[in-house]
Design a protein around this motif. Structure first.
Motif, PDB file in Angstrom:
ATOM      1  N   UNK A  51       0.880  -1.172   0.000  1.00 41.06           N
ATOM      2  CA  UNK A  51       0.000   0.000   0.000  1.00 41.06           C
ATOM      3  C   UNK A  51       0.912   1.213   0.000  1.00 41.06           C
ATOM      4  N   UNK A  52       0.833   2.010  -1.025  1.00 38.67           N
ATOM      5  CA  UNK A  52       1.663   3.230  -1.058  1.00 38.67           C
ATOM      6  C   UNK A  52       0.927   4.287  -1.865  1.00 38.67           C
ATOM      7  N   UNK A  53       0.173   5.112  -1.211  1.00 33.16           N
ATOM      8  CA  UNK A  53      -0.563   6.171  -1.902  1.00 33.16           C
ATOM      9  C   UNK A  53      -2.045   6.131  -1.558  1.00 33.16           C
ATOM     10  N   UNK A  54      -2.567   7.292  -1.166  1.00 30.73           N
ATOM     11  CA  UNK A  54      -3.978   7.363  -0.766  1.00 30.73           C
ATOM     12  C   UNK A  54      -4.819   8.052  -1.834  1.00 30.73           C
ATOM     13  N   UNK A  55      -6.066   7.575  -1.932  1.00 35.29           N
ATOM     14  CA  UNK A  55      -7.060   8.265  -2.763  1.00 35.29           C
ATOM     15  C   UNK A  55      -7.750   9.332  -1.918  1.00 35.29           C
ATOM     16  N   UNK A  56      -7.937   9.031  -0.623  1.00 33.84           N
ATOM     17  CA  UNK A  56      -8.620   9.963   0.278  1.00 33.84           C
ATOM     18  C   UNK A  56      -7.817  10.043   1.577  1.00 33.84           C
ATOM     19  N   UNK A  85      -8.245   6.055   2.424  1.00 32.61           N
ATOM     20  CA  UNK A  85      -8.626   5.092   1.384  1.00 32.61           C
ATOM     21  C   UNK A  85      -7.484   5.030   0.370  1.00 32.61           C
ATOM     22  N   UNK A  86      -6.968   3.825   0.104  1.00 31.86           N
ATOM     23  CA  UNK A  86      -5.791   3.716  -0.770  1.00 31.86           C
ATOM     24  C   UNK A  86      -6.149   3.777  -2.255  1.00 31.86           C
ATOM     25  N   UNK A  87      -5.113   3.974  -3.062  1.00 31.42           N
ATOM     26  CA  UNK A  87      -5.304   4.006  -4.518  1.00 31.42           C
ATOM     27  C   UNK A  87      -5.368   2.609  -5.114  1.00 31.42           C
ATOM     28  N   UNK A  88      -4.841   1.613  -4.393  1.00 27.72           N
ATOM     29  CA  UNK A  88      -4.830   0.251  -4.947  1.00 27.72           C
ATOM     30  C   UNK A  88      -4.979  -0.772  -3.822  1.00 27.72           C
ATOM     31  N   UNK A  89      -5.388  -1.975  -4.187  1.00 31.36           N
ATOM     32  CA  UNK A  89      -5.465  -3.074  -3.222  1.00 31.36           C
ATOM     33  C   UNK A  89      -4.056  -3.439  -2.755  1.00 31.36           C
ATOM     34  N   UNK A  90      -3.953  -4.007  -1.568  1.00 34.10           N
ATOM     35  CA  UNK A  90      -2.667  -4.528  -1.095  1.00 34.10           C
ATOM     36  C   UNK A  90      -2.909  -5.876  -0.428  1.00 34.10           C
ATOM     37  N   UNK A  91      -1.815  -6.629  -0.249  1.00 32.30           N
ATOM     38  CA  UNK A  91      -1.956  -8.006   0.256  1.00 32.30           C
ATOM     39  C   UNK A  91      -0.797  -8.291   1.206  1.00 32.30           C
ATOM     40  N   UNK A  92      -1.097  -8.853   2.373  1.00 32.20           N
ATOM     41  CA  UNK A  92      -0.056  -8.986   3.405  1.00 32.20           C
ATOM     42  C   UNK A  92      -0.135 -10.314   4.137  1.00 32.20           C
ATOM     43  N   UNK A  93       0.885 -10.547   4.957  1.00 36.81           N
ATOM     44  CA  UNK A  93       0.895 -11.667   5.902  1.00 36.81           C
ATOM     45  C   UNK A  93       0.978 -11.086   7.310  1.00 36.81           C
TER      46      UNK A  93
END
Ligand code: PMV
Length: 334
Positions: free
Chosen positions: A20-25, A30-38
């Motif tokens: 996750x790097x960058x916000x829409x709001x 609210x982020x600009x793109x989906x992200x996936x983590x462990x």
């Protein structure tokens, strides 16, 4: 008035495989793109929230010390979000204990705001399911949305034209992942980072000429990463994760003024991990908003790889595996 009971929750950090790097709001986070983590099984944060019906202000204690400055502002700001949600006014006492250095790119804010969201929702009697809690935790620190859940977690950005951007952006656990992934955290430096991730993100989105390319690539990465996890294809998981993290750092290093979290020591570890791979080891690197490197490998290899990286760097290495979601330990229903 009778003192309200404290509600205590524990949460663990998560490390993103697609960042996750960058916000829409900015306000709603609210982020600009989906992200996936462990979500990891190491470095838990434990947070208690107790309402102060007779108090005049919030009291925040972090690792035994009264919080000040930006840390205090972020936590009281989040308590305001909780109060608005609950339509209540009481101030609260927050007591939070980390087992990881704060602000060093080791995801302390993810664990911290996930634990605070859960304990705070209990204290203010906000009835939310885990999805709702992930939306709430997101308001404290974006990546905290993912620490509400254990294991592999997807955080949805939601569509750009969503009617309700807050509702559309939440995390959910992925149940079909078939890789036994471990992470070796190489603790090169544990002091706070020079630029907050919030400011670094804002600057990157506004000024880096590479940002749009990275954003487009990360959207493709999400789809490929989900498929690789479901197929149990560790090599593809590692390749995507490393490329995605290095791409994120390239975008911020080309912002103006540049944000450079990678140090000489970080580069030495990144190079060593590549050399290990050249000799046949299954190792890939990832980095967040700080100089520390986390090395992805299989759970079976993790101790051996941690020992080698410890020897090469002279730094502490910590092996982490898949960990649990945020849980209430005392207070509600106990
Ligand atoms: O949640 P924040 O604002 O601390 O953002 C952290 C972002 C990264 O850790 C760098 C990437 C990620 O997806 O966790």
């Amino acid at each position: 008035m009778r003192a309200a009971a404290a509600v205590t929750a524990v949460a663990h950090p998560n490390i993103a495989l697609v960042k996750y790097w960058g916000k829409r709001d900015e306000r709603l986070v609210v982020p600009l793109a989906d992200s996936l983590s462990l979500t990891l099984d190491a470095f838990p944060t434990t947070t208690s929230v107790q309402l102060r019906p007779d108090g005049s202000r919030d009291v925040v204690v972090v690792d035994g010390q009264p919080a000040t400055g930006e840390v205090l502002r972020r936590i009281t700001g989040f308590l305001d979000v909780l109060r608005a949600h609950a339509r209540r006014r009481e101030p609260a006492r927050v007591d939070t204990r980390n087992t990881v250095p704060v602000g060093a790119g080791l995801a302390s804010s993810a664990a911290g705001f996930a634990a605070l969201a859960l304990a705070g929702a209990g204290a203010y009697e906000i009835g939310l399911d885990a999805t709702g809690l992930s939306r709430l935790a997101r308001r404290g620190s974006g990546s905290a949305a993912r620490s509400v859940f254990g294991g592999f977690v997807l955080w949805h950005a939601g569509p750009a034209d969503a009617e309700d951007a807050d509702l559309a952006s939440y995390a959910e656990p992925l149940h079909d992942a078939r890789v036994d992934l471990a992470m070796v955290a190489v603790l090169l430096q544990t002091g706070p980072k020079p630029v907050s991730s919030r400011e670094a993100m804002r600057r990157t989105v506004a000024t880096s000429p590479l940002f749009s390319g990275w954003l487009a690539a990360s959207r493709t990465d999400i789809t490929a990463m989900r498929a690789a996890l479901a197929e149990g294809d560790l090599a593809t998981v590692g390749e995507i994760a490393e490329r995605n993290a290095l791409g994120m750092h390239a975008t911020m290093e080309t912002a103006s003024p540049p944000v450079a979290y990678r140090t000489h020591a970080s580069h030495q570890v990144l190079d060593h991990v590549r050399r290990m791979r050249d000799r046949g080891e299954q190792t890939w690197s990832t980095m967040d908003a700080g100089p520390n490197v986390k090395v992805l490998c299989t759970a079976v290899d993790a101790q051996r790889i941690a020992a080698e990286l410890g020897e090469i760097t002279g730094c502490l290495t910590v092996v982490a595996r898949s960990g649990p979601g945020a849980t209430v330990t005392t207070g509600v229903g106990t």
